[in-house]
Design an enzyme around this catalytic site. Structure first.
Site, PDB file in Angstrom:
ATOM      1  N   TRP A  99       0.789  -1.221   0.000  1.00  0.00           N
ATOM      2  CA  TRP A  99       0.000   0.000   0.000  1.00  0.00           C
ATOM      3  C   TRP A  99       0.826   1.277   0.000  1.00  0.00           C
ATOM      4  O   TRP A  99       0.303   2.355  -0.239  1.00  0.00           O
ATOM      5  CB  TRP A  99      -0.892   0.025   1.255  1.00  0.00           C
TER       6      TRP A  99
ATOM      7  N   GLY B 284       6.596  -6.697  -0.268  1.00  0.00           N
ATOM      8  CA  GLY B 284       5.892  -6.729   1.002  1.00  0.00           C
ATOM      9  C   GLY B 284       6.760  -7.248   2.130  1.00  0.00           C
ATOM     10  O   GLY B 284       7.989  -7.124   2.099  1.00  0.00           O
TER      11      GLY B 284
ATOM     12  N   GLU C 288      10.634  -8.407  -3.365  1.00  0.00           N
ATOM     13  CA  GLU C 288      11.227  -7.187  -2.808  1.00  0.00           C
ATOM     14  C   GLU C 288      10.626  -7.044  -1.424  1.00  0.00           C
ATOM     15  O   GLU C 288       9.452  -6.732  -1.274  1.00  0.00           O
ATOM     16  CB  GLU C 288      10.912  -5.987  -3.705  1.00  0.00           C
TER      17      GLU C 288
ATOM     18  N   CYS D 287      10.424   0.876   2.065  1.00  0.00           N
ATOM     19  CA  CYS D 287      11.485  -0.113   2.268  1.00  0.00           C
ATOM     20  C   CYS D 287      12.865   0.513   2.143  1.00  0.00           C
ATOM     21  O   CYS D 287      13.801   0.099   2.826  1.00  0.00           O
ATOM     22  CB  CYS D 287      11.347  -1.243   1.247  1.00  0.00           C
TER      23      CYS D 287
ATOM     24  N   GLU E 223      12.854  -3.739  11.026  1.00  0.00           N
ATOM     25  CA  GLU E 223      12.453  -2.688  10.095  1.00  0.00           C
ATOM     26  C   GLU E 223      11.453  -1.786  10.798  1.00  0.00           C
ATOM     27  O   GLU E 223      10.398  -2.242  11.251  1.00  0.00           O
ATOM     28  CB  GLU E 223      11.827  -3.282   8.841  1.00  0.00           C
TER      29      GLU E 223
END
Length: 455
Positions: A129, A209, A231, A265, A362
């Site tokens: 998203w 994702g 990815e 990311c 992350e």
């Protein structure tokens, strides 16, 4: 029923009925047959549609950008930038695909031989998203140029954007059914995706994702012996060495971390600064972060919008609190904002390092983890102390490339912020995934590299 939520207000703007099994089957079958026809169309026809697509992206930018902002909270100027970048990518492949996809003669002596790049069919894309248009277009544009079709399973909170893209492709002249959005109830997504990957009509799969989703998709693709591109997450290091232009590095650090409210990311997440310039960098970085304007993303004066979902804010709060409990120092921010919407204060933690969530995990939001390195050697060690390997930014007037070569990543930017660009490949290493999007590699990922040998 799938209901989207405006993260600036917490209110639901729209609801969508999930596809029935029959509708899903019809979409797959139509995509399969349409892709086969599209793959036989002249390259000039496919690329003309890309040029038209770029025109439509620009003409519909106001409505598309407003939809992005309403569905996931991206500041409106950044949403417009996302659409322009998608248009530029369509134009890039319209211009470069003839050379990239051309047959390549090979000298084999008495015979005639060449390498051909041919379409493989219908490709399943599972998209996130955080860049509702760009994430799709950076995959779909080269994939369509190569002669393939696309089945798009987008994130449910941007269902409106996904359906708008489906219509955009049709309006730009692509055949109906070539790009299809699958509207699937969230509870049914894992089994649906697994079933689609196993379906003989699906030639390959790509996912952007989480690592958990990537592991599931990669495993399913392996069982089906199908090509996949993943990815996944990132915890990019932003390394500032003693000989850096500290003023420029600090200004870039604010953009690198807080663009898209930190929900990318390739946002820099770990700031590793050599001790000799740490105080100056931190002073400038704090000033830049505190100058950010948090608020309604539809307001053009706002530079930091909300997080896309409330659960993301909860995770971020946990990461901050656990890092502080482990010894990190909270310099600014650190809390969710009271009131409507899913806002979180722009946050800086210092004294971070391995063993702290803000350094090891992350962080998908406006939280920066700063670590001070005694020297270059420690900076390299800290930068490499991660399971991820997506991007890397090194700031140094003399040693940037030398240091970058010692740290594993899919991309290394020296004296620049990590970014994707259609002219260069994009993708990760280690737990950040495999395969490449964009550039030559991106258009050839979903082609059959075929050898011809004629005696």
């Amino acid at each position: 029923m799938i209901t989207t939520t405006n993260p600036a207000t917490g209110q639901p703007p729209a609801s969508y009925e999930p596809m029935t099994p029959a509708a899903l089957e019809e979409a797959v079958n139509r995509g399969f047959t349409t892709a086969a026809t599209w793959g036989q169309a002249p390259l000039e026809t496919r690329l003309h549609a890309l040029t038209t697509l770029a025109e439509f992206l620009r003409s519909r930018s106001p409505s598309l950008a407003a939809l992005i902002t309403a569905e996931m909270g991206k500041p409106i100027a950044e949403a417009e930038g996302e659409i322009e970048k998608s248009a530029v990518t369509a134009e890039y492949y319209a211009a470069q695909a003839p050379a990239i996809l051309a047959d390549e003669p090979v000298d084999v002596g008495s015979a005639r031989a060449w390498i051909s790049y041919e379409p493989i069919g219908l490709v399943l894309a599972v998209m996130p998203w955080n860049f509702p248009v760009w994430q799709v277009l950076r995959f779909a544009v080269p994939t369509l140029a190569a002669g393939n079709g696309v089945l798009l399973k987008h994130s449910p909170n941007v269902t409106g954007s996904a359906l708008a893209l489906q219509q955009l492709f049709v309006d730009a002249g692509f055949p109906a059914g070539l790009v299809t959005t699958l509207v699937v109830d969230e509870a049914d997504v894992p089994s649906t995706i697994e079933g689609l990957i196993a379906d003989d009509r699906i030639a390959a799969v790509t996912l952007t994702g989480s690592n958990r989703a990537g592991a599931a998709v990669g495993a399913a693709a392996g069982r089906a012996a199908k090509r996949s591109v993943l990815e996944l997450g990132g915890s990019d290091a932003f390394v500032v060495l003693a000989d850096a232009d500290v003023e420029a590095a600090a200004a870039a650090a604010v953009r690198a971390r807080f663009t898209n409210s930190g929900q990318s990311c390739v946002c820099a997440k770990r700031f590793i600064v050599e001790a000799a310039v740490a105080d100056e960098f931190l002073d400038r970085f704090i000033a830049g972060v505190e100058a950010l304007k948090l608020g309604d993303p539809a307001d053009r004066a706002v530079t930091l919008g909300p997080l896309a979902r409330d659960d993301l804010r909860t995770v971020l709060q946990r990461q901050v609190e656990e890092s502080v409990a482990a010894g990190a120092k909270l310099v600014t921010g650190g809390s969710a904002v009271d009131g409507p919407g899913y806002y979180f204060e722009p946050t800086i933690l210092t004294g971070t390092g391995p063993g702290m969530p803000a350094f090891d995990e992350e962080t998908f939001g406006p939280v920066a983890a700063v670590a001070v390195a005694a020297d270059v050697e420690e900076a390299v060690t800290l930068a490499g102390a991660t399971q991820y390997g997506l991007g890397l930014s090194v700031w140094s007037l003399e040693r940037g490339v030398e240091v970058a070569r010692r740290i594993t990543s899919g991309a290394a930017f020296v004296n620049a912020v990590v970014a994707s660009d259609p002219r260069v490949p994009f993708g990760g290493t280690k737990h950040s995934g495999y395969g490449r999007e964009l550039s030559v590699a991106g258009i050839r990922e979903f082609t059959n590299t075929r050898t011809y040998w004629v005696a």
